[in-house]
Design a protein around this motif. Structure first.
Motif, PDB file in Angstrom:
ATOM      1  N   ALA A 148       0.610  -1.377  -0.040  1.00 35.64           N
ATOM      2  CA  ALA A 148      -0.268   0.165   0.254  1.00 35.64           C
ATOM      3  C   ALA A 148       0.583   1.257  -0.270  1.00 35.64           C
ATOM      4  O   ALA A 148       0.680   2.368  -0.393  1.00 35.64           O
ATOM      5  N   LEU A 149       2.191   1.249   0.233  1.00 35.06           N
ATOM      6  CA  LEU A 149       2.734   2.488   0.622  1.00 35.06           C
ATOM      7  C   LEU A 149       3.622   2.594  -0.643  1.00 35.06           C
ATOM      8  O   LEU A 149       4.556   3.929  -1.420  1.00 35.06           O
ATOM      9  N   ALA A 150       4.754   1.234  -1.279  1.00 35.48           N
ATOM     10  CA  ALA A 150       5.470   1.164  -1.736  1.00 35.48           C
ATOM     11  C   ALA A 150       5.170   0.285  -3.538  1.00 35.48           C
ATOM     12  O   ALA A 150       5.477   0.253  -4.447  1.00 35.48           O
ATOM     13  N   GLY A 151       3.480   0.165  -3.095  1.00 40.01           N
ATOM     14  CA  GLY A 151       3.300  -0.805  -4.526  1.00 40.01           C
ATOM     15  C   GLY A 151       3.689  -1.596  -4.618  1.00 40.01           C
ATOM     16  O   GLY A 151       4.071  -2.734  -3.857  1.00 40.01           O
ATOM     17  N   ALA A 170      -0.220   0.852   8.334  1.00 38.71           N
ATOM     18  CA  ALA A 170       0.367   0.351   6.392  1.00 38.71           C
ATOM     19  C   ALA A 170      -0.543   0.637   5.568  1.00 38.71           C
ATOM     20  O   ALA A 170      -0.579   1.459   4.740  1.00 38.71           O
ATOM     21  N   VAL A 171      -1.567  -0.509   5.599  1.00 37.37           N
ATOM     22  CA  VAL A 171      -2.163  -0.004   4.857  1.00 37.37           C
ATOM     23  C   VAL A 171      -3.109   0.800   5.029  1.00 37.37           C
ATOM     24  O   VAL A 171      -3.987   1.290   3.726  1.00 37.37           O
ATOM     25  N   VAL A 172      -3.886   1.131   6.091  1.00 37.70           N
ATOM     26  CA  VAL A 172      -4.900   2.567   6.365  1.00 37.70           C
ATOM     27  C   VAL A 172      -3.784   3.331   5.901  1.00 37.70           C
ATOM     28  O   VAL A 172      -4.628   4.647   5.738  1.00 37.70           O
ATOM     29  N   LEU A 173      -2.288   3.916   6.144  1.00 36.90           N
ATOM     30  CA  LEU A 173      -2.441   4.927   6.057  1.00 36.90           C
ATOM     31  C   LEU A 173      -2.021   5.246   4.350  1.00 36.90           C
ATOM     32  O   LEU A 173      -2.289   6.229   4.078  1.00 36.90           O
ATOM     33  N   GLY A 174      -1.460   4.092   3.663  1.00 35.57           N
ATOM     34  CA  GLY A 174      -1.087   3.600   1.891  1.00 35.57           C
ATOM     35  C   GLY A 174      -2.881   4.338   1.250  1.00 35.57           C
ATOM     36  O   GLY A 174      -2.442   4.785   0.743  1.00 35.57           O
ATOM     37  N   ASN A 175      -3.937   4.479   2.015  1.00 34.38           N
ATOM     38  CA  ASN A 175      -5.433   4.383   1.312  1.00 34.38           C
ATOM     39  C   ASN A 175      -5.191   5.831   1.770  1.00 34.38           C
ATOM     40  O   ASN A 175      -5.937   6.569   0.802  1.00 34.38           O
TER      41      ASN A 175
END
Length: 328
Positions: A222-225, A301-306
Protein backbone atom coordinates in the motif's frame (compact mmCIF):
# COMPACT_ATOMS: atom_id res chain seq x y z
CA UNK A 1 16.78 -2.47 -24.11
CA UNK A 2 16.24 -6.21 -24.62
CA UNK A 3 19.96 -6.85 -24.17
CA UNK A 4 19.96 -5.00 -20.85
CA UNK A 5 17.01 -7.03 -19.62
CA UNK A 6 18.70 -10.26 -20.65
CA UNK A 7 21.88 -9.27 -18.84
CA UNK A 8 19.86 -8.33 -15.76
CA UNK A 9 18.24 -11.78 -15.72
CA UNK A 10 21.55 -13.56 -16.31
CA UNK A 11 23.12 -11.73 -13.36
CA UNK A 12 20.11 -11.70 -11.04
CA UNK A 13 19.19 -15.40 -11.20
CA UNK A 14 22.60 -16.74 -10.09
CA UNK A 15 22.76 -14.05 -7.43
CA UNK A 16 19.40 -15.06 -5.97
CA UNK A 17 20.35 -18.73 -6.15
CA UNK A 18 23.60 -18.07 -4.29
CA UNK A 19 21.78 -16.00 -1.68
CA UNK A 20 19.18 -18.72 -1.14
CA UNK A 21 21.88 -21.38 -0.82
CA UNK A 22 23.77 -19.24 1.70
CA UNK A 23 20.64 -18.46 3.75
CA UNK A 24 19.53 -22.09 4.00
CA UNK A 25 22.80 -24.04 3.94
CA UNK A 26 25.08 -21.89 6.05
CA UNK A 27 23.05 -21.99 9.32
CA UNK A 28 22.43 -25.73 8.87
CA UNK A 29 26.13 -26.40 8.34
CA UNK A 30 27.10 -24.39 11.44
CA UNK A 31 24.60 -25.92 13.87
CA UNK A 32 26.11 -26.12 17.36
CA UNK A 33 25.14 -25.07 20.92
CA UNK A 34 25.85 -21.42 21.70
CA UNK A 35 24.99 -20.33 25.25
CA UNK A 36 22.33 -23.01 25.36
CA UNK A 37 20.47 -22.66 28.71
CA UNK A 38 21.13 -25.76 30.80
CA UNK A 39 20.34 -26.35 34.47
CA UNK A 40 22.42 -28.12 37.10
CA UNK A 41 20.73 -29.23 40.34
CA UNK A 42 22.06 -30.73 43.54
CA UNK A 43 24.58 -29.94 46.30
CA UNK A 44 27.35 -27.59 45.16
CA UNK A 45 30.10 -30.06 46.02
CA UNK A 46 28.43 -32.83 44.02
CA UNK A 47 27.62 -30.70 40.94
CA UNK A 48 31.05 -29.02 40.71
CA UNK A 49 32.73 -31.77 38.62
CA UNK A 50 29.77 -31.86 36.21
CA UNK A 51 29.76 -28.08 35.83
CA UNK A 52 33.48 -28.03 35.25
CA UNK A 53 33.16 -30.64 32.53
CA UNK A 54 30.33 -28.79 30.80
CA UNK A 55 32.26 -25.52 30.87
CA UNK A 56 35.06 -27.16 28.94
CA UNK A 57 32.79 -26.73 25.92
CA UNK A 58 33.64 -23.03 25.66
CA UNK A 59 30.54 -20.92 24.97
CA UNK A 60 28.31 -23.96 24.43
CA UNK A 61 26.19 -23.86 27.59
CA UNK A 62 24.73 -21.19 29.83
CA UNK A 63 24.65 -22.88 33.24
CA UNK A 64 21.74 -22.22 35.64
CA UNK A 65 22.01 -23.61 39.19
CA UNK A 66 19.02 -25.04 41.06
CA UNK A 67 18.66 -26.42 44.55
CA UNK A 68 16.90 -29.66 43.68
CA UNK A 69 15.16 -31.67 40.98
CA UNK A 70 11.77 -30.01 41.57
CA UNK A 71 13.22 -26.55 40.88
CA UNK A 72 14.97 -27.85 37.76
CA UNK A 73 11.73 -29.39 36.46
CA UNK A 74 9.89 -26.10 37.00
CA UNK A 75 12.58 -24.24 35.07
CA UNK A 76 12.21 -26.63 32.14
CA UNK A 77 8.42 -26.32 32.16
CA UNK A 78 8.75 -22.52 32.25
CA UNK A 79 11.14 -22.68 29.25
CA UNK A 80 13.96 -21.08 31.22
CA UNK A 81 16.29 -23.97 30.32
CA UNK A 82 16.19 -26.74 27.73
CA UNK A 83 17.23 -29.39 30.22
CA UNK A 84 18.95 -30.01 33.54
CA UNK A 85 21.50 -32.36 35.07
CA UNK A 86 20.46 -33.52 38.55
CA UNK A 87 23.22 -35.04 40.67
CA UNK A 88 21.82 -37.63 43.09
CA UNK A 89 23.25 -40.28 45.36
CA UNK A 90 22.37 -42.89 42.72
CA UNK A 91 24.25 -40.97 40.01
CA UNK A 92 23.52 -38.19 37.53
CA UNK A 93 20.06 -37.80 36.02
CA UNK A 94 19.35 -35.80 32.87
CA UNK A 95 16.03 -33.99 32.52
CA UNK A 96 15.13 -33.01 28.95
CA UNK A 97 12.18 -31.51 27.08
CA UNK A 98 11.97 -32.96 23.60
CA UNK A 99 8.88 -30.83 22.99
CA UNK A 100 11.12 -27.75 23.12
CA UNK A 101 13.50 -29.28 20.58
CA UNK A 102 14.17 -32.94 19.86
CA UNK A 103 17.54 -31.94 18.41
CA UNK A 104 18.57 -30.21 21.65
CA UNK A 105 17.34 -33.13 23.76
CA UNK A 106 19.52 -35.52 21.75
CA UNK A 107 22.48 -33.14 21.93
CA UNK A 108 22.19 -32.91 25.72
CA UNK A 109 22.07 -36.69 26.04
CA UNK A 110 25.29 -37.01 24.07
CA UNK A 111 27.10 -34.21 25.93
CA UNK A 112 26.07 -35.32 29.44
CA UNK A 113 26.64 -39.03 28.72
CA UNK A 114 30.11 -38.25 27.42
CA UNK A 115 30.89 -36.19 30.50
CA UNK A 116 29.53 -38.78 32.92
CA UNK A 117 31.19 -41.63 31.05
CA UNK A 118 34.60 -40.18 31.85
CA UNK A 119 33.87 -40.83 35.53
CA UNK A 120 32.28 -44.23 34.94
CA UNK A 121 28.76 -43.10 35.89
CA UNK A 122 25.61 -44.03 33.99
CA UNK A 123 23.11 -41.27 33.16
CA UNK A 124 19.38 -41.84 33.45
CA UNK A 125 17.33 -39.64 31.11
CA UNK A 126 13.82 -38.37 31.88
CA UNK A 127 11.79 -36.48 29.27
CA UNK A 128 9.89 -33.92 31.34
CA UNK A 129 7.91 -32.44 28.43
CA UNK A 130 7.88 -35.02 25.63
CA UNK A 131 6.74 -34.55 22.07
CA UNK A 132 3.34 -36.03 21.15
CA UNK A 133 3.31 -39.72 20.33
CA UNK A 134 1.88 -38.85 16.90
CA UNK A 135 4.89 -36.62 16.14
CA UNK A 136 7.87 -37.92 18.15
CA UNK A 137 10.45 -35.98 16.12
CA UNK A 138 8.54 -32.69 16.18
CA UNK A 139 8.62 -32.58 12.39
CA UNK A 140 5.00 -31.45 11.96
CA UNK A 141 5.43 -28.30 14.03
CA UNK A 142 8.66 -27.25 12.32
CA UNK A 143 7.08 -27.98 8.93
CA UNK A 144 4.18 -25.63 9.66
CA UNK A 145 6.39 -22.53 9.50
CA UNK A 146 6.76 -22.50 5.72
CA UNK A 147 3.04 -23.05 4.86
CA UNK A 148 2.01 -20.27 7.24
CA UNK A 149 4.52 -17.90 5.67
CA UNK A 150 3.40 -18.79 2.16
CA UNK A 151 -0.26 -18.39 3.11
CA UNK A 152 0.44 -14.96 4.55
CA UNK A 153 2.32 -13.85 1.44
CA UNK A 154 -0.46 -15.06 -0.84
CA UNK A 155 -3.19 -13.45 1.27
CA UNK A 156 -1.44 -10.07 1.32
CA UNK A 157 -0.76 -10.28 -2.42
CA UNK A 158 -4.39 -11.16 -3.22
CA UNK A 159 -5.70 -8.24 -1.14
CA UNK A 160 -3.33 -5.92 -2.97
CA UNK A 161 -4.01 -7.23 -6.49
CA UNK A 162 -7.78 -7.13 -5.96
CA UNK A 163 -7.48 -3.43 -5.16
CA UNK A 164 -8.90 -3.67 -1.64
CA UNK A 165 -8.04 -0.58 0.39
CA UNK A 166 -8.45 0.90 3.84
CA UNK A 167 -10.86 -0.73 6.26
CA UNK A 168 -12.07 -3.17 3.62
CA UNK A 169 -8.54 -4.52 3.20
CA UNK A 170 -8.04 -4.65 6.99
CA UNK A 171 -11.27 -6.61 7.39
CA UNK A 172 -10.28 -9.07 4.67
CA UNK A 173 -6.88 -9.65 6.28
CA UNK A 174 -8.36 -10.16 9.76
CA UNK A 175 -11.09 -12.53 8.60
CA UNK A 176 -8.69 -14.47 6.39
CA UNK A 177 -6.19 -14.91 9.23
CA UNK A 178 -8.92 -16.04 11.64
CA UNK A 179 -10.18 -18.65 9.18
CA UNK A 180 -6.67 -19.95 8.54
CA UNK A 181 -6.08 -20.22 12.29
CA UNK A 182 -9.24 -22.27 12.80
CA UNK A 183 -8.59 -24.56 9.82
CA UNK A 184 -4.95 -25.11 10.81
CA UNK A 185 -5.93 -25.92 14.40
CA UNK A 186 -8.51 -28.42 13.17
CA UNK A 187 -5.89 -30.15 11.02
CA UNK A 188 -2.95 -30.06 13.44
CA UNK A 189 -4.75 -30.54 16.77
CA UNK A 190 -8.09 -32.23 16.14
CA UNK A 191 -7.09 -34.48 13.22
CA UNK A 192 -3.33 -35.15 13.32
CA UNK A 193 -2.89 -34.70 17.08
CA UNK A 194 0.54 -33.07 16.71
CA UNK A 195 -0.50 -30.10 18.87
CA UNK A 196 -1.69 -30.88 22.39
CA UNK A 197 -2.33 -27.55 24.12
CA UNK A 198 -5.37 -25.33 24.43
CA UNK A 199 -7.23 -25.48 21.12
CA UNK A 200 -8.24 -21.82 21.01
CA UNK A 201 -4.78 -20.64 22.04
CA UNK A 202 -3.29 -22.67 19.20
CA UNK A 203 -5.84 -21.34 16.71
CA UNK A 204 -5.11 -17.78 17.86
CA UNK A 205 -1.36 -18.33 17.53
CA UNK A 206 -1.72 -19.72 14.04
CA UNK A 207 -3.99 -16.84 13.04
CA UNK A 208 -1.57 -14.27 14.46
CA UNK A 209 1.32 -15.90 12.57
CA UNK A 210 -0.67 -15.67 9.35
CA UNK A 211 -1.76 -12.08 10.00
CA UNK A 212 1.78 -10.88 10.76
CA UNK A 213 2.93 -11.83 7.27
CA UNK A 214 -0.20 -10.96 5.28
CA UNK A 215 -0.54 -7.54 6.92
CA UNK A 216 3.14 -6.79 6.29
CA UNK A 217 2.77 -7.70 2.61
CA UNK A 218 -0.40 -5.66 2.09
CA UNK A 219 0.90 -2.76 4.18
CA UNK A 220 4.20 -2.34 2.36
CA UNK A 221 2.43 -2.78 -0.97
CA UNK A 222 0.00 0.00 0.00
CA UNK A 223 2.94 2.33 0.63
CA UNK A 224 5.46 1.23 -2.00
CA UNK A 225 3.33 -0.45 -4.65
CA UNK A 226 3.57 -4.05 -5.89
CA UNK A 227 7.31 -4.05 -5.18
CA UNK A 228 6.37 -4.23 -1.49
CA UNK A 229 5.04 -7.76 -2.04
CA UNK A 230 8.40 -8.95 -3.31
CA UNK A 231 10.30 -7.18 -0.52
CA UNK A 232 8.34 -8.84 2.29
CA UNK A 233 8.34 -12.20 0.49
CA UNK A 234 12.12 -12.00 0.20
CA UNK A 235 12.53 -11.10 3.86
CA UNK A 236 10.21 -13.85 5.12
CA UNK A 237 11.27 -16.65 2.77
CA UNK A 238 14.99 -16.04 2.33
CA UNK A 239 15.77 -14.91 5.88
CA UNK A 240 12.84 -15.61 8.18
CA UNK A 241 12.39 -19.27 7.26
CA UNK A 242 16.03 -20.49 7.43
CA UNK A 243 16.77 -18.26 10.44
CA UNK A 244 13.71 -19.41 12.41
CA UNK A 245 15.41 -22.30 14.22
CA UNK A 246 12.11 -24.19 14.03
CA UNK A 247 13.80 -27.47 13.17
CA UNK A 248 16.43 -27.15 15.91
CA UNK A 249 16.60 -24.14 18.26
CA UNK A 250 17.68 -20.49 17.97
CA UNK A 251 20.64 -21.17 20.28
CA UNK A 252 22.00 -23.73 17.81
CA UNK A 253 22.27 -21.26 14.92
CA UNK A 254 25.29 -19.03 14.25
CA UNK A 255 25.18 -15.62 15.88
CA UNK A 256 23.38 -13.33 15.27
CA UNK A 257 21.21 -15.51 13.03
CA UNK A 258 19.28 -17.04 15.93
CA UNK A 259 18.35 -13.64 17.38
CA UNK A 260 17.42 -12.17 14.00
CA UNK A 261 15.20 -15.15 13.27
CA UNK A 262 13.17 -14.52 16.43
CA UNK A 263 12.43 -10.95 15.29
CA UNK A 264 10.91 -12.22 12.04
CA UNK A 265 7.45 -13.87 11.79
CA UNK A 266 8.54 -17.47 11.04
CA UNK A 267 10.85 -17.72 14.06
CA UNK A 268 8.40 -15.98 16.40
CA UNK A 269 5.59 -18.22 15.10
CA UNK A 270 7.48 -21.44 15.81
CA UNK A 271 8.45 -20.34 19.32
CA UNK A 272 4.93 -19.16 20.14
CA UNK A 273 3.34 -22.35 18.86
CA UNK A 274 5.67 -24.53 20.95
CA UNK A 275 4.88 -22.50 24.06
CA UNK A 276 1.08 -22.63 23.76
CA UNK A 277 0.96 -26.23 22.55
CA UNK A 278 3.39 -27.98 24.91
CA UNK A 279 4.28 -25.59 27.76
CA UNK A 280 0.91 -24.11 28.74
CA UNK A 281 1.85 -20.70 27.35
CA UNK A 282 5.18 -20.36 29.18
CA UNK A 283 7.52 -17.81 27.55
CA UNK A 284 4.87 -16.94 24.97
CA UNK A 285 4.80 -13.20 25.63
CA UNK A 286 7.92 -12.31 23.63
CA UNK A 287 7.03 -14.05 20.35
CA UNK A 288 3.38 -13.00 20.66
CA UNK A 289 4.40 -9.35 20.96
CA UNK A 290 6.74 -9.70 17.98
CA UNK A 291 3.94 -11.05 15.78
CA UNK A 292 1.51 -8.46 17.13
CA UNK A 293 3.89 -5.63 16.21
CA UNK A 294 4.28 -6.99 12.68
CA UNK A 295 0.51 -7.26 12.33
CA UNK A 296 -0.20 -3.82 13.83
CA UNK A 297 2.41 -2.05 11.72
CA UNK A 298 1.19 -3.83 8.59
CA UNK A 299 -2.46 -2.97 9.18
CA UNK A 300 -1.51 0.59 10.03
CA UNK A 301 0.42 0.84 6.76
CA UNK A 302 -2.65 -0.40 4.87
CA UNK A 303 -4.78 2.39 6.35
CA UNK A 304 -2.04 5.00 5.89
CA UNK A 305 -1.45 4.01 2.27
CA UNK A 306 -5.15 4.34 1.51
CA UNK A 307 -5.26 7.79 3.16
CA UNK A 308 -2.25 9.00 1.17
CA UNK A 309 -3.71 7.78 -2.10
CA UNK A 310 -7.07 9.37 -1.32
CA UNK A 311 -5.41 12.70 -0.54
CA UNK A 312 -3.29 12.68 -3.68
CA UNK A 313 -6.24 11.56 -5.77
CA UNK A 314 -8.44 14.34 -4.37
CA UNK A 315 -5.91 16.96 -5.34
CA UNK A 316 -5.89 15.93 -9.03
CA UNK A 317 -8.54 17.42 -11.32
CA UNK A 318 -10.83 14.92 -13.00
CA UNK A 319 -12.08 14.84 -16.52
CA UNK A 320 -15.71 15.07 -15.34
CA UNK A 321 -15.20 18.48 -13.72
CA UNK A 322 -16.54 21.31 -15.93
CA UNK A 323 -14.04 23.89 -17.06
CA UNK A 324 -14.50 27.43 -15.75
CA UNK A 325 -15.75 29.81 -18.42
CA UNK A 326 -13.84 33.06 -18.81
CA UNK A 327 -15.60 36.22 -17.58
CA UNK A 328 -16.63 38.60 -20.38
Amino acid sequence: MSTRRMLAVVVLVPLLAALALWAFAWPAARTAPRDLPLGVAGPAAATAPMEQGLRQHAGAFEIHRYADEAAARSAIEDRTVYGAVVVTAQGPELLTASAASPVVAQLLQQAVSQQAGASGAEVRTVDVVPTPASDPRGAALSSSVLPLALSGIMAGAVVTLLGLRGLLAVTALLVGAALVGVVAAVLAHSWLGVLTGNWWAEAGSLALAMLAVSAAVAGLAALAGPAGIGAVAFLVMFLGNPFSGAASAPQLLPEPVGAIGQWLPPGASATLLRSVSFFDGAAATGPALTLAWWAALGLGAVVLGNALKSRSGGAMPTADEPALAPVG
